[in-house]
Design a protein around this motif. Structure first.
Motif, PDB file in Angstrom:
ATOM      1  N   GLN A  27       0.818  -1.210   0.000  1.00 21.69           N
ATOM      2  CA  GLN A  27       0.000   0.000   0.000  1.00 21.69           C
ATOM      3  C   GLN A  27       0.859   1.271   0.000  1.00 21.69           C
ATOM      4  O   GLN A  27       0.496   2.264  -0.619  1.00 21.69           O
ATOM      5  N   VAL A  28       2.002   1.227   0.692  1.00 18.74           N
ATOM      6  CA  VAL A  28       2.818   2.432   0.858  1.00 18.74           C
ATOM      7  C   VAL A  28       3.764   2.653  -0.323  1.00 18.74           C
ATOM      8  O   VAL A  28       3.846   3.770  -0.864  1.00 18.74           O
ATOM      9  N   ILE A  34       4.937   7.012  -6.731  1.00 23.69           N
ATOM     10  CA  ILE A  34       4.163   7.986  -7.507  1.00 23.69           C
ATOM     11  C   ILE A  34       4.415   9.393  -6.982  1.00 23.69           C
ATOM     12  O   ILE A  34       4.601  10.346  -7.752  1.00 23.69           O
ATOM     13  N   ALA A  35       4.440   9.520  -5.648  1.00 32.55           N
ATOM     14  CA  ALA A  35       4.708  10.832  -5.046  1.00 32.55           C
ATOM     15  C   ALA A  35       6.096  11.325  -5.423  1.00 32.55           C
ATOM     16  O   ALA A  35       6.284  12.506  -5.753  1.00 32.55           O
ATOM     17  N   VAL A  40       9.897  14.699  -8.724  1.00 33.41           N
ATOM     18  CA  VAL A  40      10.886  14.805  -9.803  1.00 33.41           C
ATOM     19  C   VAL A  40      10.368  15.769 -10.867  1.00 33.41           C
ATOM     20  O   VAL A  40      11.093  16.646 -11.354  1.00 33.41           O
ATOM     21  N   GLY A  41       9.095  15.609 -11.224  1.00 35.98           N
ATOM     22  CA  GLY A  41       8.484  16.534 -12.181  1.00 35.98           C
ATOM     23  C   GLY A  41       8.486  17.962 -11.684  1.00 35.98           C
ATOM     24  O   GLY A  41       8.706  18.902 -12.461  1.00 35.98           O
ATOM     25  N   ALA A  42       8.256  18.147 -10.377  1.00 34.55           N
ATOM     26  CA  ALA A  42       8.267  19.502  -9.807  1.00 34.55           C
ATOM     27  C   ALA A  42       9.641  20.138  -9.940  1.00 34.55           C
ATOM     28  O   ALA A  42       9.761  21.333 -10.258  1.00 34.55           O
ATOM     29  N   ALA A 185       0.956  14.541  -1.711  1.00 33.21           N
ATOM     30  CA  ALA A 185       2.306  15.057  -1.956  1.00 33.21           C
ATOM     31  C   ALA A 185       2.688  14.968  -3.421  1.00 33.21           C
ATOM     32  O   ALA A 185       3.328  15.870  -3.967  1.00 33.21           O
ATOM     33  N   SER A 186       2.301  13.868  -4.086  1.00 28.91           N
ATOM     34  CA  SER A 186       2.706  13.681  -5.482  1.00 28.91           C
ATOM     35  C   SER A 186       2.133  14.768  -6.377  1.00 28.91           C
ATOM     36  O   SER A 186       2.785  15.230  -7.314  1.00 28.91           O
TER      37      SER A 186
END
Length: 475
Positions: A27-28, A34-35, A40-42, A185-186
């Motif tokens: 689950q984590v 993904i987050a 990384v995209g940010a 967060a993601s």
């Protein structure tokens, strides 16, 4: 009714304690990945927009970036933690109560977003203008309007997504504590940075055209703010948070600004650090937010939400650092003291390393297929481990201390922890880059070459020439 709710809480507490190791990991870890990819995209977005005209002409906007990104921890992740706890203890099982809870919390984050966004712009002005004695009325209005609109839209969009995620998680019998905060967060970093850049660019063009868009935006938001405050005050689910939730949000913003000050100085010497800072800070903040949310849910379930009381044997707030990680082992902690959170802390630390390695390789590949040296990877991972270990220790103390004082940690713990994570992450990452610079690390040099930092490149060339001369010897 009370007996029924008590039985429900006991069942939820037993389910939380019985959650298996592999279920927790499954689950984590995917949501953590993904987050991380979102962060990384940010970093890539920030690297691109910093060359836009509005960012080069109104440089103080860059100072607002850490506090505004910090709203993810201050507002959205706190909202996710509150709603996850409410879902786990059954408060969202009844339709009427769930609608009241959701509506009140969306209004609450609007109130907090508008106020904190405006304060973030004031902090940016003070830090950018005070040292040089500058004062620009038009740019100040632009910064305030961009910050307020960004905070408001991001809070509403992310809050709505969080509600959908938590409702779906409940339907699928997935613990919302494990998935809601990482998803917040993601999306938080990319959404906030994208909105800030887009809105600031529009307002800057309107300013050049002589339009009064910034004036209208600020006036409009402060006209509707009293209505939002009234609605939040008259909602039983948010009235307490509206009274007591301002201190952690404002203090967290100030702490995040300290991390921004460190980053601002580090960028002068290591321009490549801007791509890694969001990932370093965000990964630690995500994991500790999961732990804080789970701990609060555990305390609610184990004590029937009687704040100030603890499960048997867990009354002690301050514990040794090793107990937080090694609790349950006789050599590391007292055999008679329960350590219900240590096992999950170890899981988070184990998941951290592969996650960070994946993020580093993704960044280097997207930045022009830069090869990652073993020393760079080792230094980065050590910095990340130190950050998360300290955060998990502070999480244990902060959550139990707040609970002992009758305060709900879901409303206050995550803002402090994510802000401290920004400060520690930026500090440790800067130290790691200094260490790599002293070793003339190839990955660091390649990053600086790409970013056009001539100082480190020239030093590397001098070092290579010295090595060649030493090897050849006198002719």
């Amino acid at each position: 009714m009370y007996k029924k709710e008590k039985e429900l809480l006991e069942v939820k507490g037993q389910q939380a304690r019985k959650e298996s190791l592999w279920i927790s990991i499954l689950q984590v870890f995917p949501t953590f990945l993904i987050a991380g990819l979102g962060m990384v995209g940010a970093g890539l977005v920030l690297n691109k927009v910093q060359r836009w005209e509005v960012f080069t002409e109104v440089k103080e906007i860059m100072i607002m970036v850490p506090p505004l990104i910090g709203l993810k921890g201050n507002l959205e992740m706190t909202l996710a933690a509150r709603l996850s706890t409410a879902a786990n203890i059954g408060h969202m099982d009844r339709r009427k109560e769930a609608i009241s809870l959701i509506f009140g919390n969306l209004i609450l984050v609007q109130c907090q977003g508008i106020v904190v966004g405006f304060l973030a712009s004031l902090v940016g002005m003070v830090m950018g203008w005070a040292p040089v004695g500058k004062l620009d009325y038009d740019q100040g209005l632009l910064m305030s309007a961009a910050a307020v609109v960004t905070a408001s839209l991001a809070s509403f969009a992310l809050g709505s997504i969080m509600i959908i995620v938590i409702v779906i998680a409940r339907q699928l019998n997935v613990n919302p504590d494990n998935v809601a905060t990482p998803i917040a967060a993601s999306l938080g970093d990319v959404t906030t940075l994208g909105l800030l850049a887009w809105i600031a660019d529009i307002l800057y063009r309107h300013l050049q055209e002589g339009l009064f868009t910034s004036h209208i935006i600020i006036g409009g938001y402060f006209l509707i703010l009293p209505m939002f405050l009234y609605l939040a005050w008259n909602n039983k689910h948010t009235m307490e948070v509206l009274q007591t939730g301002w201190t952690p949000v404002v203090m967290a913003m100030l702490i995040s600004t300290g991390g921004g000050a460190i980053l601002d100085k580090a960028v002068e010497h290591f321009s490549g650090i801007t791509v890694f800072a969001p990932v370093m800070n965000g990964a630690g903040g995500n994991l500790v937010a999961i732990q804080a949310s789970r701990m609060t849910t555990y305390l609610h379930a184990a004590t029937n939400s009687l704040q100030g009381t603890f499960p048997s044997g867990e009354e002690k707030v301050c514990v040794l650092p090793c107990t937080v990680i090694c609790g349950g082992f006789n050599k590391c902690s007292a055999a008679d003291r329960p350590a219900p959170h240590s096992r999950f802390s170890r899981i988070l630390l184990v998941l951290l390393l592969p996650g960070q390695i994946i993020f580093v390789y993704c960044i280097c590949m997207l930045r022009g297929s830069i090869s990652v040296s073993p020393m760079f990877l080792f230094s980065y991972c050590v910095a990340s481990l130190l950050q998360v270990f300290i955060l998990l220790y502070l999480c244990q103390i902060l959550v139990y201390w707040m609970w002992s004082r009758g305060s709900d940690p879901d409303n206050a713990a995550i803002p402090y922890l994510t802000a401290i994570g920004d400060l520690l992450g930026t500090g440790f990452l800067t130290i790691a880059f200094i260490f790599l610079h002293l070793l003339h690390d190839d990955t660091l040099i390649a990053l600086e070459q790409e970013h056009g930092n001539s100082t480190l490149v020239e030093l590397a060339q001098i070092s290579n020439q010295t090595t060649i001369i030493t090897t050849l010897g006198p002719l």
